[in-house]
Write a protein that holds these residues in place. Structure first.
Motif, PDB file in Angstrom:
ATOM      1  N   GLY A  54       0.801  -1.219   0.000  1.00 53.68           N
ATOM      2  CA  GLY A  54       0.000   0.000   0.000  1.00 53.68           C
ATOM      3  C   GLY A  54       0.831   1.266   0.000  1.00 53.68           C
ATOM      4  N   GLU A  55       1.927   1.253   0.740  1.00 53.71           N
ATOM      5  CA  GLU A  55       2.724   2.465   0.871  1.00 53.71           C
ATOM      6  C   GLU A  55       3.771   2.623  -0.224  1.00 53.71           C
ATOM      7  OE1 GLU A  55       4.373   2.551   4.796  1.00 53.71           O
ATOM      8  OE2 GLU A  55       2.425   2.851   5.736  1.00 53.71           O
ATOM      9  N   ASN A  56       4.193   1.531  -0.813  1.00 54.13           N
ATOM     10  CA  ASN A  56       5.346   1.617  -1.689  1.00 54.13           C
ATOM     11  C   ASN A  56       5.112   1.240  -3.142  1.00 54.13           C
ATOM     12  OD1 ASN A  56       7.290   2.377   0.355  1.00 54.13           O
ATOM     13  ND2 ASN A  56       6.918   0.350   1.198  1.00 54.13           N
ATOM     14  N   LEU A  57       4.052   0.524  -3.439  1.00 52.56           N
ATOM     15  CA  LEU A  57       3.872   0.019  -4.791  1.00 52.56           C
ATOM     16  C   LEU A  57       3.764   1.136  -5.827  1.00 52.56           C
ATOM     17  CD1 LEU A  57       3.732  -2.537  -6.425  1.00 52.56           C
ATOM     18  CD2 LEU A  57       1.280  -2.552  -6.096  1.00 52.56           C
ATOM     19  N   ALA A  58       2.971   2.135  -5.531  1.00 51.42           N
ATOM     20  CA  ALA A  58       2.816   3.239  -6.486  1.00 51.42           C
ATOM     21  C   ALA A  58       4.160   3.915  -6.745  1.00 51.42           C
ATOM     22  CB  ALA A  58       1.803   4.249  -5.972  1.00 51.42           C
ATOM     23  N   HIS A  59       4.943   4.097  -5.703  1.00 54.75           N
ATOM     24  CA  HIS A  59       6.260   4.720  -5.835  1.00 54.75           C
ATOM     25  C   HIS A  59       7.176   3.861  -6.711  1.00 54.75           C
ATOM     26  CE1 HIS A  59       9.834   6.978  -4.744  1.00 54.75           C
ATOM     27  NE2 HIS A  59      10.417   5.833  -4.433  1.00 54.75           N
ATOM     28  N   CYS A  60       7.175   2.557  -6.470  1.00 56.09           N
ATOM     29  CA  CYS A  60       8.016   1.646  -7.245  1.00 56.09           C
ATOM     30  C   CYS A  60       7.626   1.650  -8.717  1.00 56.09           C
ATOM     31  CB  CYS A  60       7.919   0.220  -6.694  1.00 56.09           C
ATOM     32  SG  CYS A  60       8.667   0.003  -5.076  1.00 56.09           S
ATOM     33  N   ILE A  61       6.327   1.618  -8.979  1.00 57.43           N
ATOM     34  CA  ILE A  61       5.852   1.632 -10.362  1.00 57.43           C
ATOM     35  C   ILE A  61       6.272   2.932 -11.043  1.00 57.43           C
ATOM     36  CG2 ILE A  61       3.784   1.756 -11.808  1.00 57.43           C
ATOM     37  CD1 ILE A  61       2.479  -0.229  -9.843  1.00 57.43           C
ATOM     38  N   ARG A  62       6.095   4.032 -10.348  1.00 60.69           N
ATOM     39  CA  ARG A  62       6.467   5.336 -10.914  1.00 60.69           C
ATOM     40  C   ARG A  62       7.948   5.360 -11.281  1.00 60.69           C
ATOM     41  NH1 ARG A  62       5.263   8.200  -6.780  1.00 60.69           N
ATOM     42  NH2 ARG A  62       3.051   7.872  -7.031  1.00 60.69           N
ATOM     43  N   GLU A  63       8.803   4.853 -10.385  1.00 65.90           N
ATOM     44  CA  GLU A  63      10.245   4.831 -10.644  1.00 65.90           C
ATOM     45  C   GLU A  63      10.576   3.992 -11.874  1.00 65.90           C
ATOM     46  OE1 GLU A  63      12.218   3.360  -7.161  1.00 65.90           O
ATOM     47  OE2 GLU A  63      12.483   5.366  -6.327  1.00 65.90           O
ATOM     48  N   GLN A  64       9.934   2.841 -12.000  1.00 64.66           N
ATOM     49  CA  GLN A  64      10.218   1.968 -13.129  1.00 64.66           C
ATOM     50  C   GLN A  64       9.778   2.603 -14.445  1.00 64.66           C
ATOM     51  OE1 GLN A  64       8.282  -1.514 -11.383  1.00 64.66           O
ATOM     52  NE2 GLN A  64      10.217  -2.616 -11.631  1.00 64.66           N
ATOM     53  N   VAL A  65       8.622   3.238 -14.445  1.00 62.69           N
ATOM     54  CA  VAL A  65       8.129   3.890 -15.659  1.00 62.69           C
ATOM     55  C   VAL A  65       9.059   5.049 -16.024  1.00 62.69           C
ATOM     56  CG1 VAL A  65       6.242   5.261 -16.633  1.00 62.69           C
ATOM     57  CG2 VAL A  65       5.747   3.146 -15.376  1.00 62.69           C
ATOM     58  N   GLU A  66       9.487   5.828 -15.029  1.00 64.16           N
ATOM     59  CA  GLU A  66      10.400   6.941 -15.299  1.00 64.16           C
ATOM     60  C   GLU A  66      11.744   6.448 -15.819  1.00 64.16           C
ATOM     61  OE1 GLU A  66      10.521   9.132 -11.639  1.00 64.16           O
ATOM     62  OE2 GLU A  66       8.516   9.977 -11.930  1.00 64.16           O
ATOM     63  N   ALA A  67      12.126   5.220 -15.454  1.00 56.20           N
ATOM     64  CA  ALA A  67      13.388   4.643 -15.929  1.00 56.20           C
ATOM     65  C   ALA A  67      13.246   4.079 -17.336  1.00 56.20           C
ATOM     66  CB  ALA A  67      13.861   3.559 -14.966  1.00 56.20           C
ATOM     67  N   GLY A  68      12.051   4.180 -17.919  1.00 55.01           N
ATOM     68  CA  GLY A  68      11.860   3.775 -19.293  1.00 55.01           C
ATOM     69  C   GLY A  68      11.269   2.397 -19.501  1.00 55.01           C
ATOM     70  N   GLN A  69      10.863   1.729 -18.432  1.00 52.51           N
ATOM     71  CA  GLN A  69      10.251   0.418 -18.606  1.00 52.51           C
ATOM     72  C   GLN A  69       8.842   0.568 -19.159  1.00 52.51           C
ATOM     73  OE1 GLN A  69      11.474  -1.221 -14.523  1.00 52.51           O
ATOM     74  NE2 GLN A  69      11.304  -3.036 -15.835  1.00 52.51           N
ATOM     75  N   ASP A  70       8.400  -0.446 -19.885  1.00 52.21           N
ATOM     76  CA  ASP A  70       7.071  -0.464 -20.479  1.00 52.21           C
ATOM     77  C   ASP A  70       6.020  -0.476 -19.364  1.00 52.21           C
ATOM     78  OD1 ASP A  70       4.804  -0.840 -22.020  1.00 52.21           O
ATOM     79  OD2 ASP A  70       5.231  -2.953 -22.441  1.00 52.21           O
ATOM     80  N   ASP A  72       2.947  -1.360 -19.278  1.00 49.24           N
ATOM     81  CA  ASP A  72       2.164  -2.600 -19.208  1.00 49.24           C
ATOM     82  C   ASP A  72       2.932  -3.696 -18.484  1.00 49.24           C
ATOM     83  OD1 ASP A  72      -0.002  -1.472 -20.515  1.00 49.24           O
ATOM     84  OD2 ASP A  72       0.683  -2.122 -22.501  1.00 49.24           O
ATOM     85  N   GLU A  73       4.234  -3.792 -18.750  1.00 52.96           N
ATOM     86  CA  GLU A  73       5.059  -4.793 -18.067  1.00 52.96           C
ATOM     87  C   GLU A  73       5.154  -4.491 -16.571  1.00 52.96           C
ATOM     88  OE1 GLU A  73       8.885  -5.322 -19.858  1.00 52.96           O
ATOM     89  OE2 GLU A  73       8.035  -5.636 -21.847  1.00 52.96           O
ATOM     90  N   VAL A  74       5.305  -3.220 -16.243  1.00 50.61           N
ATOM     91  CA  VAL A  74       5.413  -2.815 -14.841  1.00 50.61           C
ATOM     92  C   VAL A  74       4.123  -3.142 -14.101  1.00 50.61           C
ATOM     93  CG1 VAL A  74       5.709  -0.851 -13.293  1.00 50.61           C
ATOM     94  CG2 VAL A  74       7.116  -1.035 -15.336  1.00 50.61           C
ATOM     95  N   ILE A  75       3.002  -2.853 -14.716  1.00 54.25           N
ATOM     96  CA  ILE A  75       1.702  -3.136 -14.091  1.00 54.25           C
ATOM     97  C   ILE A  75       1.522  -4.640 -13.929  1.00 54.25           C
ATOM     98  CG2 ILE A  75      -0.797  -3.029 -14.435  1.00 54.25           C
ATOM     99  CD1 ILE A  75      -0.256  -0.233 -15.747  1.00 54.25           C
ATOM    100  N   GLN A  76       1.878  -5.413 -14.950  1.00 47.63           N
ATOM    101  CA  GLN A  76       1.761  -6.874 -14.856  1.00 47.63           C
ATOM    102  C   GLN A  76       2.643  -7.416 -13.732  1.00 47.63           C
ATOM    103  OE1 GLN A  76      -0.389  -8.863 -16.374  1.00 47.63           O
ATOM    104  NE2 GLN A  76       0.411 -10.547 -15.163  1.00 47.63           N
ATOM    105  N   GLU A  77       3.847  -6.903 -13.612  1.00 49.40           N
ATOM    106  CA  GLU A  77       4.743  -7.327 -12.540  1.00 49.40           C
ATOM    107  C   GLU A  77       4.145  -6.994 -11.168  1.00 49.40           C
ATOM    108  OE1 GLU A  77       9.158  -6.170 -10.875  1.00 49.40           O
ATOM    109  OE2 GLU A  77       8.775  -5.926 -13.019  1.00 49.40           O
ATOM    110  N   ALA A  78       3.531  -5.825 -11.045  1.00 47.92           N
ATOM    111  CA  ALA A  78       2.910  -5.426  -9.789  1.00 47.92           C
ATOM    112  C   ALA A  78       1.752  -6.350  -9.436  1.00 47.92           C
ATOM    113  CB  ALA A  78       2.431  -3.977  -9.872  1.00 47.92           C
ATOM    114  N   VAL A  79       0.933  -6.687 -10.438  1.00 44.41           N
ATOM    115  CA  VAL A  79      -0.193  -7.593 -10.211  1.00 44.41           C
ATOM    116  C   VAL A  79       0.322  -8.963  -9.773  1.00 44.41           C
ATOM    117  CG1 VAL A  79      -2.077  -8.835 -11.347  1.00 44.41           C
ATOM    118  CG2 VAL A  79      -1.790  -6.385 -11.728  1.00 44.41           C
ATOM    119  N   GLU A  80       1.357  -9.469 -10.433  1.00 45.73           N
ATOM    120  CA  GLU A  80       1.936 -10.759 -10.065  1.00 45.73           C
ATOM    121  C   GLU A  80       2.481 -10.743  -8.641  1.00 45.73           C
ATOM    122  OE1 GLU A  80       4.769 -11.713 -13.109  1.00 45.73           O
ATOM    123  OE2 GLU A  80       3.210 -11.920 -14.636  1.00 45.73           O
TER     124      GLU A  80
END
Length: 86
Positions: A54-70, A72-80
């Motif tokens: 709850g506290e960190n997932l949004a932050h982690c996703i944001r960092e990965q997207v800003e680093a250029g990751q796709d 959709d892949e980031v969201i799928q990884e978060a769901v998994e």
């Protein structure tokens, strides 16, 4: 990633519970009591996972997207990750 004191304190309590269970086993206490305590540990760990997600997932996703990751892949990884935690 920074984790706040609330998460650390939760894990310290779990650590104490585990030590208590080991002590119970060494003393040969009733299996029902041990299973009850193990269930409490599982619940505490599950709740801690919820707090971390709850506290960190949004932050982690944001960092990965800003680093250029796709995204959709980031969201799928978060769901998994969430599914795996169950």
């Amino acid at each position: 990633m920074e984790y706040n004191d609330a998460v650390k304190n939760r894990l310290k309590r779990v650590e104490g519970q585990i030590r208590g269970i080991l002590n119970m086993i060494e003393k040969g206490e009733d299996c029902r009591s041990i299973v009850t305590q193990l269930s409490a540990v599982r619940t505490a760990v599950d709740r801690t996972i919820g707090v971390v997600i709850g506290e960190n997932l949004a932050h982690c996703i944001r960092e990965q997207v800003e680093a250029g990751q796709d995204p959709d892949e980031v969201i799928q990884e978060a769901v998994e990750l969430i599914v795996k935690s169950r």
